[in-house]
Design an enzyme around this catalytic site. Structure first.
Site, PDB file in Angstrom:
ATOM      1  N   CYS A  26       7.539  -2.991  -0.509  1.00 21.45           N
ATOM      2  CA  CYS A  26       6.873  -2.260   0.576  1.00 21.45           C
ATOM      3  C   CYS A  26       5.895  -1.204   0.018  1.00 21.45           C
ATOM      4  CB  CYS A  26       7.961  -1.623   1.437  1.00 21.45           C
ATOM      5  SG  CYS A  26       7.414  -0.308   2.513  1.00 21.45           S
ATOM      6  N   CYS A  29       6.459   2.382   1.230  1.00 20.19           N
ATOM      7  CA  CYS A  29       7.691   2.913   0.608  1.00 20.19           C
ATOM      8  C   CYS A  29       7.371   3.517  -0.757  1.00 20.19           C
ATOM      9  CB  CYS A  29       8.732   1.808   0.439  1.00 20.19           C
ATOM     10  SG  CYS A  29       9.259   1.068   2.006  1.00 20.19           S
TER      11      CYS A  29
END
Length: 105
Positions: A26, A29
């Site tokens: 991600c 993230c």
């Protein structure tokens, strides 16, 4: 020392626990990672920061209805104080933590 369960970690008495639900693949993230490190350092002794990989902990992610990542959830003794999905700028996250910690202190 045995590894604590997620429930044990978030229900521990004392300080609030900020949980980062993330995945290695991600992009947002990865943006949050240094922000969370800074928050952990700045709030050391006031807030515990833990990271939960949703790919490895799907049951926990489902239990808390994590649909987008990153999702941040601030717990205090097992109770959710605050949650938000997406990247949270460092300054905003600091303010949220200060405000929430003051409410439970």
């Amino acid at each position: 020392m045995p590894k604590k369960s997620f429930q044990e970690l978030i229900q521990a008495p004392g300080m609030p626990v900020l949980v980062d639900f993330y995945a290695d693949w991600c992009g947002p993230c990865k943006t949050m990672a240094p922000i969370l490190e800074q928050v952990a350092k700045n709030h050391s002794g006031k807030v515990k920061v833990i990271k939960i990989n949703v790919d490895h902990n799907q049951a926990v992610a489902q239990q808390y209805r994590v649909q987008g990542i990153p999702t941040l959830i601030l717990f205090y003794q097992g109770r959710i104080l605050w949650r938000q999905s997406g990247v949270v700028p460092a300054q905003q996250l600091h303010q949220i933590i200060e405000q929430q910690v003051a409410n439970v202190a």
